[in-house]
Motif scaffolding. Sequence first.
Motif, PDB file in Angstrom:
ATOM      1  N   ALA A   1      30.678  48.397  35.427  1.00 46.65           N
ATOM      2  CA  ALA A   1      32.070  48.383  34.847  1.00 46.65           C
ATOM      3  C   ALA A   1      32.957  49.125  35.817  1.00 46.65           C
ATOM      4  CB  ALA A   1      32.087  48.786  33.386  1.00 46.65           C
ATOM      5  N   PHE A   2      32.550  50.273  36.109  1.00 47.47           N
ATOM      6  CA  PHE A   2      33.143  51.129  37.112  1.00 47.47           C
ATOM      7  C   PHE A   2      33.344  50.374  38.493  1.00 47.47           C
ATOM      8  CE2 PHE A   2      33.117  53.874  40.893  1.00 47.47           C
ATOM      9  CZ  PHE A   2      34.092  54.747  40.500  1.00 47.47           C
ATOM     10  N   GLU A   3      32.452  49.892  38.979  1.00 49.91           N
ATOM     11  CA  GLU A   3      32.823  49.122  40.231  1.00 49.91           C
ATOM     12  C   GLU A   3      33.923  47.670  40.211  1.00 49.91           C
ATOM     13  OE1 GLU A   3      29.744  46.474  42.335  1.00 49.91           O
ATOM     14  OE2 GLU A   3      30.020  47.805  44.166  1.00 49.91           O
ATOM     15  N   GLU A   4      33.584  47.288  39.221  1.00 51.98           N
ATOM     16  CA  GLU A   4      34.530  46.148  38.947  1.00 51.98           C
ATOM     17  C   GLU A   4      36.009  46.823  38.815  1.00 51.98           C
ATOM     18  OE1 GLU A   4      34.274  42.860  38.500  1.00 51.98           O
ATOM     19  OE2 GLU A   4      31.928  42.595  38.637  1.00 51.98           O
ATOM     20  N   ALA A   5      36.145  47.474  38.390  1.00 54.72           N
ATOM     21  CA  ALA A   5      37.369  48.008  37.987  1.00 54.72           C
ATOM     22  C   ALA A   5      37.941  48.751  39.354  1.00 54.72           C
ATOM     23  CB  ALA A   5      37.483  49.383  37.021  1.00 54.72           C
ATOM     24  N   VAL A   6      37.155  49.310  40.153  1.00 56.67           N
ATOM     25  CA  VAL A   6      37.783  49.979  41.521  1.00 56.67           C
ATOM     26  C   VAL A   6      38.026  48.684  42.207  1.00 56.67           C
ATOM     27  CG1 VAL A   6      37.276  51.251  43.453  1.00 56.67           C
ATOM     28  CG2 VAL A   6      36.679  52.178  41.361  1.00 56.67           C
ATOM     29  N   VAL A   7      37.475  47.698  42.343  1.00 58.26           N
ATOM     30  CA  VAL A   7      37.267  46.720  43.244  1.00 58.26           C
ATOM     31  C   VAL A   7      38.708  45.890  42.859  1.00 58.26           C
ATOM     32  CG1 VAL A   7      36.216  44.461  44.016  1.00 58.26           C
ATOM     33  CG2 VAL A   7      34.933  46.694  44.156  1.00 58.26           C
ATOM     34  N   ASP A   8      38.717  45.635  41.499  1.00 60.80           N
ATOM     35  CA  ASP A   8      39.559  44.867  41.136  1.00 60.80           C
ATOM     36  C   ASP A   8      40.940  45.276  41.475  1.00 60.80           C
ATOM     37  OD1 ASP A   8      39.748  42.206  39.810  1.00 60.80           O
ATOM     38  OD2 ASP A   8      40.267  43.051  37.887  1.00 60.80           O
ATOM     39  N   THR A   9      41.107  46.666  41.089  1.00 59.92           N
ATOM     40  CA  THR A   9      42.376  47.331  41.565  1.00 59.92           C
ATOM     41  C   THR A   9      42.455  47.120  42.926  1.00 59.92           C
ATOM     42  OG1 THR A   9      41.763  48.876  39.601  1.00 59.92           O
ATOM     43  CG2 THR A   9      43.292  49.500  41.102  1.00 59.92           C
ATOM     44  N   LEU A  10      41.936  47.465  43.748  1.00 60.09           N
ATOM     45  CA  LEU A  10      42.295  47.374  45.126  1.00 60.09           C
ATOM     46  C   LEU A  10      42.515  45.840  45.529  1.00 60.09           C
ATOM     47  CD1 LEU A  10      38.953  49.541  46.755  1.00 60.09           C
ATOM     48  CD2 LEU A  10      41.396  50.131  46.627  1.00 60.09           C
ATOM     49  N   VAL A  11      41.954  44.973  45.128  1.00 60.22           N
ATOM     50  CA  VAL A  11      42.216  43.667  45.500  1.00 60.22           C
ATOM     51  C   VAL A  11      43.450  43.270  44.736  1.00 60.22           C
ATOM     52  CG1 VAL A  11      41.639  41.158  44.804  1.00 60.22           C
ATOM     53  CG2 VAL A  11      39.797  42.845  45.456  1.00 60.22           C
ATOM     54  N   ILE A  12      43.867  43.749  43.768  1.00 58.44           N
ATOM     55  CA  ILE A  12      45.305  43.522  43.006  1.00 58.44           C
ATOM     56  C   ILE A  12      46.311  43.918  44.063  1.00 58.44           C
ATOM     57  CG2 ILE A  12      46.775  44.045  41.318  1.00 58.44           C
ATOM     58  CD1 ILE A  12      44.388  43.743  39.332  1.00 58.44           C
ATOM     59  N   LYS A  13      46.176  45.113  44.522  1.00 60.73           N
ATOM     60  CA  LYS A  13      47.190  46.165  45.378  1.00 60.73           C
ATOM     61  C   LYS A  13      47.051  45.425  46.949  1.00 60.73           C
ATOM     62  CE  LYS A  13      48.483  48.917  42.137  1.00 60.73           C
ATOM     63  NZ  LYS A  13      49.355  49.822  41.804  1.00 60.73           N
ATOM     64  N   CYS A  14      46.079  44.860  47.212  1.00 60.51           N
ATOM     65  CA  CYS A  14      45.951  44.073  48.564  1.00 60.51           C
ATOM     66  C   CYS A  14      46.989  42.906  48.481  1.00 60.51           C
ATOM     67  CB  CYS A  14      44.716  43.805  49.156  1.00 60.51           C
ATOM     68  SG  CYS A  14      43.814  45.301  49.491  1.00 60.51           S
ATOM     69  N   ARG A  15      46.615  41.992  47.418  1.00 55.36           N
ATOM     70  CA  ARG A  15      47.227  40.823  47.282  1.00 55.36           C
ATOM     71  C   ARG A  15      48.991  41.134  47.374  1.00 55.36           C
ATOM     72  NH1 ARG A  15      44.322  38.574  42.279  1.00 55.36           N
ATOM     73  NH2 ARG A  15      45.933  39.677  41.080  1.00 55.36           N
ATOM     74  N   ARG A  16      49.123  42.112  46.649  1.00 55.89           N
ATOM     75  CA  ARG A  16      50.547  42.474  46.267  1.00 55.89           C
ATOM     76  C   ARG A  16      51.246  42.864  47.900  1.00 55.89           C
ATOM     77  NH1 ARG A  16      51.434  46.577  41.329  1.00 55.89           N
ATOM     78  NH2 ARG A  16      50.575  44.893  39.896  1.00 55.89           N
ATOM     79  N   ALA A  17      50.233  43.582  48.513  1.00 57.02           N
ATOM     80  CA  ALA A  17      51.044  44.078  49.823  1.00 57.02           C
ATOM     81  C   ALA A  17      51.109  42.961  50.633  1.00 57.02           C
ATOM     82  CB  ALA A  17      49.805  45.158  50.627  1.00 57.02           C
ATOM     83  N   LEU A  18      50.150  41.812  50.784  1.00 49.59           N
ATOM     84  CA  LEU A  18      50.283  40.809  51.445  1.00 49.59           C
ATOM     85  C   LEU A  18      51.499  40.148  51.218  1.00 49.59           C
ATOM     86  CD1 LEU A  18      46.518  39.714  51.863  1.00 49.59           C
ATOM     87  CD2 LEU A  18      47.844  40.588  53.846  1.00 49.59           C
ATOM     88  N   ASP A  19      51.611  39.858  50.018  1.00 51.07           N
ATOM     89  CA  ASP A  19      52.711  39.191  49.419  1.00 51.07           C
ATOM     90  C   ASP A  19      54.146  39.703  49.908  1.00 51.07           C
ATOM     91  OD1 ASP A  19      51.344  37.242  48.471  1.00 51.07           O
ATOM     92  OD2 ASP A  19      51.070  37.910  46.456  1.00 51.07           O
ATOM     93  N   GLN A  20      54.274  41.052  49.667  1.00 55.81           N
ATOM     94  CA  GLN A  20      55.157  41.642  49.777  1.00 55.81           C
ATOM     95  C   GLN A  20      55.940  41.861  51.148  1.00 55.81           C
ATOM     96  OE1 GLN A  20      55.110  45.493  47.516  1.00 55.81           O
ATOM     97  NE2 GLN A  20      56.141  46.571  49.225  1.00 55.81           N
ATOM     98  N   THR A  21      54.678  41.683  52.273  1.00 59.28           N
ATOM     99  CA  THR A  21      54.917  41.898  53.844  1.00 59.28           C
ATOM    100  C   THR A  21      55.129  40.786  54.367  1.00 59.28           C
ATOM    101  OG1 THR A  21      52.908  42.280  54.286  1.00 59.28           O
ATOM    102  CG2 THR A  21      53.925  44.343  53.866  1.00 59.28           C
TER     103      THR A  21
END
Length: 336
Positions: free
Chosen positions: A243-263
């Motif tokens: 559960a911990f790993e899923e939460a950290v990984v998911d959060t990192l993935v969501i923000k990377c996606r956002r950063a790619l879209d934004q830039t």
Amino acid sequence: MRVLGIETSCDETGVALYDTDRGLLADVLYSQIAMHGEYGGVVPELASRDHTRKLLPLIQEALDAARLARDELDGIAYTAGPGLVGALMVGASTAHGLARALNIPVLGVHHMEGHLLAPMLEDEPPAFPFVALLVSGGHTQLVEVGGLGRYRLLGESVDDAAGEAFDKAAKMLGLAYPGGPQVARLAERGDPRRFRFPRPMTDRPGLDFSFSGLKTHTLTAANKLRDEAGELIDQDRADIARAFEEAVVDTLVIKCRRALDQTGLKRLVVAGGVSANARLRERLGVEVAKRGARAYYPRGRFCTDNGAMIAYVGAQRLLAGERDDTTMRAVPRWPL
Ligand code: KG4
Ligand code: ZN
């Protein structure tokens, strides 16, 4: 230009030789992890002493491996920060002493710039510009990279770094230091449906992170399941780790996606200790593929601290004419 790189910012003594024409000539590493493991984390004083003991023999080992004599070096780069000040001073003073004796230029470089550009040592390095996710024990940052030294911070952790969170969660689950790889291993056997931890700061716009709350979720879940002796059964630990790993990984993935879209950029570099995490790589792989983008990682050995990344960054900057004056630098806190 042949550059000796020295890394002593934390608990690894790393030494490498990088040639701007021929690439990496040698790379040697001594890890203090076993020594610090007994204490559940890095003991700064012990780290400095061990760097003192290991650094000169490692430099000789690297020169021997590359069949180079000391006087064939053209420059020296060392990690000037951020990191543990005593540990940094070992690398800084050795680099300056050696450079003075050999009469060659010396330069202190930023540890996180080393991590950031570590994928440049691979066969198919990313071209500039790219988005970089730096995830280590001390940092979690998203950076837009325009070129060497052209860094724009897009977002960062407002509290714990992702690696730090992994290490703390590991401690709560009774795992040894450093916890990241151990949590990851345990999580493989965990049931992802048993617990769901939040994805902090993903429900509002922005690219900052917060991982300290996940510690509380880990602790609460663990405490509920402990027996009278305070022990957890293996499956419970694995389910919490998952559960911990899923939460950290998911959060990192969501923000990377956002950063790619934004830039609007199509290249994503992921570096630092946590970039070794297999689940993170798998999930990012899917996301970049959806966008016609590509992810770049350092090889496993260069995800965590090493001398090669410091030699590489130092070589680029020394080649551009940068150098320290006669003062050695050891900067514990230093923004990228
Ligand atoms: O970059 P690094 O070697 O040192 C710093 O500059 O901090 O990163 C070390 C961090 C530790 O927190 C460690 O637990 C984490 O990276 N780490 C991992 C994995 N391998 C190392 N975290 C999650 N999964 C991994 N496979
Ligand atoms: Zn590091």
